[in-house]
Design an enzyme around this catalytic site. Structure first.
Site, short mmCIF file in Angstrom:
data_model
loop_
_atom_site.label_atom_id
_atom_site.label_comp_id
_atom_site.label_asym_id
_atom_site.label_seq_id
_atom_site.Cartn_x
_atom_site.Cartn_y
_atom_site.Cartn_z
N LYS A 1 0.82 -1.29 0.12
CA LYS A 1 -0.09 -0.14 0.04
C LYS A 1 0.72 1.10 -0.11
CE LYS A 1 -4.39 0.94 0.04
NZ LYS A 1 -5.54 0.42 -0.57
N ASP B 1 -6.89 4.32 -4.71
CA ASP B 1 -7.59 4.31 -3.52
C ASP B 1 -7.99 5.62 -3.13
OD1 ASP B 1 -7.76 2.28 -0.94
OD2 ASP B 1 -7.25 4.12 0.01
P1 NDP Z 1 -12.56 8.15 -2.95
O1 NDP Z 1 -11.69 9.10 -2.69
O2 NDP Z 1 -13.10 7.95 -4.39
O3 NDP Z 1 -13.86 8.24 -1.96
C1 NDP Z 1 -13.81 8.33 -0.59
C2 NDP Z 1 -15.01 8.77 -0.09
O4 NDP Z 1 -14.88 8.67 1.33
C3 NDP Z 1 -15.21 10.23 -0.36
O5 NDP Z 1 -16.67 10.45 -0.38
C4 NDP Z 1 -14.82 10.93 0.97
O6 NDP Z 1 -15.26 12.22 1.25
C5 NDP Z 1 -15.14 10.08 1.94
N1 NDP Z 1 -13.99 10.00 3.17
C6 NDP Z 1 -12.79 9.84 3.03
N2 NDP Z 1 -12.26 10.19 4.02
C7 NDP Z 1 -13.21 10.38 5.15
C8 NDP Z 1 -13.19 10.64 6.75
N3 NDP Z 1 -12.14 10.63 7.25
N4 NDP Z 1 -14.42 10.82 7.09
C9 NDP Z 1 -15.60 10.65 6.26
N5 NDP Z 1 -15.52 10.43 4.98
C10 NDP Z 1 -14.30 10.28 4.44
O7 NDP Z 1 -12.06 6.53 -2.16
P2 NDP Z 1 -12.45 5.24 -2.74
O8 NDP Z 1 -14.04 5.43 -2.96
O9 NDP Z 1 -11.74 4.32 -3.68
O10 NDP Z 1 -12.17 4.64 -1.32
C11 NDP Z 1 -13.08 4.15 -0.19
C12 NDP Z 1 -13.02 3.05 0.78
O11 NDP Z 1 -12.66 2.05 -0.03
C13 NDP Z 1 -11.46 3.21 1.38
O12 NDP Z 1 -11.40 2.87 2.66
C14 NDP Z 1 -10.63 2.65 0.63
O13 NDP Z 1 -9.54 1.86 1.22
C15 NDP Z 1 -11.55 1.32 0.23
N6 NDP Z 1 -10.98 0.65 -1.04
C16 NDP Z 1 -11.22 1.04 -2.25
C17 NDP Z 1 -11.03 0.45 -3.33
C18 NDP Z 1 -10.87 0.78 -4.69
O14 NDP Z 1 -10.97 0.32 -5.69
N7 NDP Z 1 -10.90 2.33 -4.94
C19 NDP Z 1 -10.72 -0.92 -3.28
C20 NDP Z 1 -11.04 -1.50 -1.91
C21 NDP Z 1 -11.04 -0.89 -0.89
P3 NDP Z 1 -14.38 13.57 0.72
O15 NDP Z 1 -14.96 13.60 -0.55
O16 NDP Z 1 -14.99 14.54 1.71
O17 NDP Z 1 -13.18 13.16 1.00
#
Ligand code: NDP
Length: 451
Positions: free
Chosen positions: A130, A170
Site C-alpha cells: 500500500k 484508493d
Molecule cells: P474516494 O476518494 O473515491 O472516496 C472516498 C469517500 O470517502 C469520499 O466520499 C470521501 O469524502 C469519504 N471520506 C474520506 N475520508 C473520510 C473521512 N475521514 N471521514 C468521512 N468520510 C471520508 O475513495 P474510494 O471510494 O476509492 O475508497 C473508499 C474506501 O474503499 C477506502 O477505505 C478504500 O481504502 C477502500 N477501497 C477502495 C478500493 C478501490 O478500488 N477504490 C478497493 C478496496 C477498498 P470527501 O470527498 O469529503 O473526502
C-alpha cells in the site's frame, strides 16, 4: 479461543505494540487477524516455530520519501510519500495509493497488512503493498495534482514495475491521478507496461475496473443474503461515502432492486427518503467526479432530501448498511442503532470501516457481516484481471470481466463459509476470510524458505 491461543495473541500483541509504538490502526488490523487465526496457528505448531505471522506483520520493505512540488503560486510545497511492501509470497506486491491528509505510517501499514489476506483471498497471484501521501488533492488545480503526481512517481518508479509492484488507486487517487503517474513512469522508464492498474480504457485499463469494488461488494452481500434465502430486492440500503466505491455500490444495489437512502462525504451525509435513483446517482457522479463538489449540494438540488452536517448515516433505518468511505467510520453505538433498527446485513466496501466493538455488536446479534478484505476484494481482483490483460496484450469485454468478478466474489464467499462456519451454523466471515487468506500465504512462505 483457548488459553494457550489467547496467551499467544497477548504475547504477540505486546511485542508488536512495543516495536511499533503509536501505530493504532496497524495494531487494530493485526489484532483482528490474529484473533481469528491464533487457534489455527496453535493447532499447527510449525507455523509458530517458523514465525509465519510474525514475518507477515513485519513488512518486507518500507519506503518513505520526500515529494517536493510547486503550487500554482510558484511556492514550494513538500509532502511525504510512502510505499509499504508487505508481502511478495504469492505474487508481485499489489495495492492502492491513497492521497489524503490523514495518511501516515500506521495507516499505510494497516492497509498493506490487510491487503495481504485480501489479495490471497482473490485466488489470483498477487502479493500485497500500500502506498500514498499526506497530499490533499481537494481544492488543488489539475496542474497542481499533475505536478504532485509527477514528483511522487519520480521517486516511486525506482521501487515498482509490472513484475515487482503494481500500485492502483484508493482514496483521493482515481483515473486522473493514475493517468498522471502512469505518464511520468512511462516517460522516465521508456516503457509502456502494466505498472499501474485503474488505467484509462484507451491505454491499457480493464473494462469494469472503476465499478469493480462497489459491484463486487454487492455481489458478496448478495451471496451472504442468499444463505438466508434473501436478496437486495426491495431492501433499503444506507451507504456512506460518495467516492468510487460508494458510487458503484449504489449503482449495483439499484440494479439489484434496492432503494438507496443515503450517501456522504467527510462533511456530512444526505438522506433521500424517496431514494437515490439512477438519475440522481448520475448527478452525484458528475458532482463528485467532474466538478469535485460536496455532497450537501445534493440537498440543494433535490428538495425532498435532507443534509446532516458533521454526521454519519447510520441512524437512518435500513435493511442493509454499506460503509464505503474510510476506516473506523462506524462505531459501537452506531452498530447498536443499526441492529435496533432492524438491519440484517452489513457489507464493508471500505477498508476496516467498522471498529472492533461495532463488529462484536453485529456478530453477537448474528447479523450477516462481512469484513472489507472479503467483500471489497473485487477491486483488487479486477486489477489482477487488468494485469492479465496487459500481460497477454488483449482486452476482454465488460461481460467477460463481470463474469470473472462474480466468480471470484462467489469463490471468496465459499472460502469464508469453509473456514468461518461455526457450530451453530452462524458464519463468522471475519474468521473465514482471515484463515483462508492466511493459509495460502503461509504455504507459499514455507515453500520459499526463510527469506
Ligand atoms: P474516494 O476518494 O473515491 O472516496 C472516498 C469517500 O470517502 C469520499 O466520499 C470521501 O469524502 C469519504 N471520506 C474520506 N475520508 C473520510 C473521512 N475521514 N471521514 C468521512 N468520510 C471520508 O475513495 P474510494 O471510494 O476509492 O475508497 C473508499 C474506501 O474503499 C477506502 O477505505 C478504500 O481504502 C477502500 N477501497 C477502495 C478500493 C478501490 O478500488 N477504490 C478497493 C478496496 C477498498 P470527501 O470527498 O469529503 O473526502
Amino acid at each position: 479461543m483457548d488459553q494457550f491461543a489467547q496467551n499467544y495473541v497477548d504475547r504477540f500483541m505486546a511485542d508488536l505494540t512495543a516495536k511499533n509504538p503509536g501505530e493504532k490502526e496497524f495494531h487494530q488490523a493485526v489484532k483482528e487477524v490474529l484473533e481469528s487465526v491464533a487457534p489455527y496457528i496453535v493447532e499447527h505448531p510449525y507455523l509458530m516455530d517458523l514465525k509465519i505471522m510474525e514475518r507477515i506483520a513485519e513488512p518486507e520493505r518500507i519506503i518513505i520519501f520526500r515529494v517536493p512540488w510547486l503550487d500554482d503560486e510558484g511556492e514550494v510545497q513538500v509532502n511525504r510519500g510512502y510505499r509499504v511492501q508487505c508481502s511478495s509470497a504469492i505474487g508481485p506486491y499489489k495495492g492502492g495509493i491513497r492521497f489524503h491528509p490523514s495518511v501516515n505510517l500506521s495507516i499505510m501499514k494497516f492497509l498493506a497488512f490487510e491487503q495481504t489476506f485480501k489479495n490471497s483471498l482473490t485466488t489470483l497471484p498477487m502479493g500485497a503493498a500500500k502506498g500514498g501521501s499526506d497530499f490533499n488533492p481537494k481544492g488543488k488545480s489539475d496542474n497542481e495534482v499533475m505536478r504532485f503526481c509527477q514528483s511522487f512517481m519520480t521517486e516511486l518508479q525506482r521501487h515498482i514495475g509490472p513484475d515487482t509492484d503494481v500500485p492502483a488507486g484508493d482514496i483521493g487517487v482515481g483515473g486522473r491521478e493514475i493517468g498522471y503517474m502512469f505518464g511520468q513512469y512511462k516517460r522516465l522508464r521508456d516503457e509502456f507496461t502494466g505498472v499501474l492498474t485503474g488505467k484509462g480504457i484507451t491505454w491499457g485499463g480493464s473494462p469494469l475496473r472503476p465499478e469493480a469494488t462497489g459491484y463486487g461488494t454487492c455481489y458478496f452481500a448478495s451471496a451472504m443474503l442468499a444463505t438466508k434465502g434473501d436478496s437486495y430486492e426491495g431492501k433499503e440500503v444506507v451507504i456512506s461515502g460518495s467516492g468510487n466505491v460508494a458510487q458503484y455500490a449504489a449503482q449495483k444495489a439499484l440494479q439489484l432492486g434496492a432503494k438507496v437512502m443515503t450517501m456522504s462525504d467527510s462533511n456530512g451525509f444526505i438522506y433521500d427518503p424517496d431514494g437515490i435513483d439512477e438519475e440522481k446517482l448520475a448527478y452525484i457522479m458528475e458532482l463528485k467526479n467532474i466538478f469535485r463538489g460536496r455532497i450537501r449540494e445534493y440537498a440543494d438540488k433535490y428538495s425532498g432530501a435532507q443534509y446532516f452536517p458533521n454526521e454519519r448515516p447510520w441512524k437512518i433505518k435500513c435493511d442493509i448498511a454499506m460503509p464505503c468511505a474510510t476506516q473506523n467510520e462506524l462505531n459501537e453505538e452506531e452498530a447498536k442503532t443499526l441492529v435496533a433498527n432492524g438491519c440484517i446485513c452489513v457489507a464493508e466496501g471500505a477498508n476496516m470501516p467498522c471498529t472492533p466493538e461495532a463488529i462484536e455488536v453485529f456478530q453477537k446479534a448474528r447479523l450477516l457481516y462481512s469484513p472489507g478484505k472479503a467483500s471489497n476484494a473485487g477491486g483488487v481482483a479486477t486489477s489482477g484481471l487488468e494485469m492479465t490483460q496487459n500481460s497477454i496484450r488483449l482486452k476482454w469485454t465488460r461481460e467477460e470481466v463481470d463474469q470473472n468478478l462474480k466468480r471470484i466474489m462467489t469463490d471468496i464467499h465459499e472460502a469464508c463459509l469453509k473456514y468461518g462456519t461455526e457450530e451453530d451454523g452462524y458464519v463468522n466471515y471475519v474468521k473465514g476470510a482471515n484463515i483462508a487468506g492466511f493459509i495460502k500465504v503461509a504455504e507459499a512462505m514455507m515453500a520459499h524458505g526463510l527469506v
